[in-house]
Motif scaffolding. Structure first.
Motif, PDB file in Angstrom:
ATOM      1  N   TYR A  39       0.863  -1.182   0.000  1.00  0.00           N
ATOM      2  CA  TYR A  39       0.000   0.000   0.000  1.00  0.00           C
ATOM      3  C   TYR A  39       0.897   1.229   0.000  1.00  0.00           C
ATOM      4  CZ  TYR A  39      -3.488  -3.433   1.125  1.00  0.00           C
ATOM      5  OH  TYR A  39      -4.313  -4.542   1.077  1.00  0.00           O
ATOM      6  N   ILE A  40       0.670   2.124  -0.955  1.00  0.00           N
ATOM      7  CA  ILE A  40       1.525   3.285  -1.159  1.00  0.00           C
ATOM      8  C   ILE A  40       0.715   4.549  -0.869  1.00  0.00           C
ATOM      9  CG2 ILE A  40       2.938   4.530  -2.842  1.00  0.00           C
ATOM     10  CD1 ILE A  40       2.908   1.804  -4.456  1.00  0.00           C
ATOM     11  N   TYR A  41       1.272   5.415  -0.044  1.00  0.00           N
ATOM     12  CA  TYR A  41       0.642   6.695   0.277  1.00  0.00           C
ATOM     13  C   TYR A  41       1.681   7.795   0.134  1.00  0.00           C
ATOM     14  CZ  TYR A  41      -2.787   3.699   2.566  1.00  0.00           C
ATOM     15  OH  TYR A  41      -3.714   2.726   2.837  1.00  0.00           O
ATOM     16  N   ILE A  42       1.269   8.930  -0.416  1.00  0.00           N
ATOM     17  CA  ILE A  42       2.100  10.129  -0.430  1.00  0.00           C
ATOM     18  C   ILE A  42       1.325  11.205   0.324  1.00  0.00           C
ATOM     19  CG2 ILE A  42       3.236  11.893  -1.819  1.00  0.00           C
ATOM     20  CD1 ILE A  42       3.458   9.833  -4.071  1.00  0.00           C
ATOM     21  N   TYR A  43       1.998  11.788   1.329  1.00  0.00           N
ATOM     22  CA  TYR A  43       1.398  12.829   2.164  1.00  0.00           C
ATOM     23  C   TYR A  43       2.102  14.162   1.899  1.00  0.00           C
ATOM     24  CZ  TYR A  43      -0.505   9.020   5.010  1.00  0.00           C
ATOM     25  OH  TYR A  43      -1.165   7.907   5.454  1.00  0.00           O
ATOM     26  N   ASP A  44       1.335  15.239   1.973  1.00  0.00           N
ATOM     27  CA  ASP A  44       1.958  16.564   1.928  1.00  0.00           C
ATOM     28  C   ASP A  44       2.400  16.949   3.332  1.00  0.00           C
ATOM     29  OD1 ASP A  44      -0.319  17.522   3.297  1.00  0.00           O
ATOM     30  OD2 ASP A  44      -1.131  18.554   1.541  1.00  0.00           O
ATOM     31  N   GLY A  45       2.925  18.157   3.489  1.00  0.00           N
ATOM     32  CA  GLY A  45       3.437  18.614   4.774  1.00  0.00           C
ATOM     33  C   GLY A  45       2.379  18.803   5.837  1.00  0.00           C
ATOM     34  N   ASN A  46       1.094  18.810   5.437  1.00  0.00           N
ATOM     35  CA  ASN A  46      -0.009  18.942   6.394  1.00  0.00           C
ATOM     36  C   ASN A  46      -0.696  17.611   6.663  1.00  0.00           C
ATOM     37  OD1 ASN A  46       0.245  21.782   6.688  1.00  0.00           O
ATOM     38  ND2 ASN A  46      -0.726  22.028   4.691  1.00  0.00           N
ATOM     39  N   TYR A  72       7.371  15.921  -0.091  1.00  0.00           N
ATOM     40  CA  TYR A  72       6.282  15.047   0.340  1.00  0.00           C
ATOM     41  C   TYR A  72       6.857  13.889   1.142  1.00  0.00           C
ATOM     42  CZ  TYR A  72       3.493  17.720  -2.888  1.00  0.00           C
ATOM     43  OH  TYR A  72       2.847  18.748  -3.515  1.00  0.00           O
ATOM     44  N   TYR A  73       5.971  13.057   1.664  1.00  0.00           N
ATOM     45  CA  TYR A  73       6.377  11.928   2.493  1.00  0.00           C
ATOM     46  C   TYR A  73       5.729  10.665   1.944  1.00  0.00           C
ATOM     47  CZ  TYR A  73       7.895  15.869   5.069  1.00  0.00           C
ATOM     48  OH  TYR A  73       8.516  17.052   5.388  1.00  0.00           O
TER      49      TYR A  73
END
Length: 91
Positions: A39-46, A72-73
């Motif tokens: 499972y792949i997720y990309i998060y922004d700084g918020n 991003y994370y």
């Protein structure tokens, strides 16, 4: 870079996005990590999810055309294993 482990992470998965910095896309190579669903997720700084997807043990291309440039994370989950990395998107 792989910045795991963390308090909620067990045995980080060693998968590095390339290229990092990404332009229109980047690749993740899962071929050496056995069968299963990743499972792949990309998060922004918020901590907002800007991408989510799944894959199996193949080389996965993640397209980033719709994600604005920035830092991003990237989080990758497989069962109880988790890794997280910083990802740079440039245009």
């Amino acid at each position: 870079y792989n910045s795991g482990p963390c308090n909620t992470c067990l045995d980080p998965i060693e998968i590095v996005p390339y290229p990092n910095s990404a332009n229109a896309s980047f690749k993740l190579d899962f071929r050496e990590h056995g069968e299963g669903t990743f499972y792949i997720y990309i998060y922004d700084g918020n901590a907002n999810i800007v991408y989510q997807g799944t894959t199996i043990n193949v080389e996965k291309t993640v397209h980033t055309e719709d994600i604005p440039p920035g830092t991003y994370y990237l989080h990758i989950h497989k069962g109880d294993e988790v890794t997280y990395q910083q990802l740079h998107i440039n245009r």
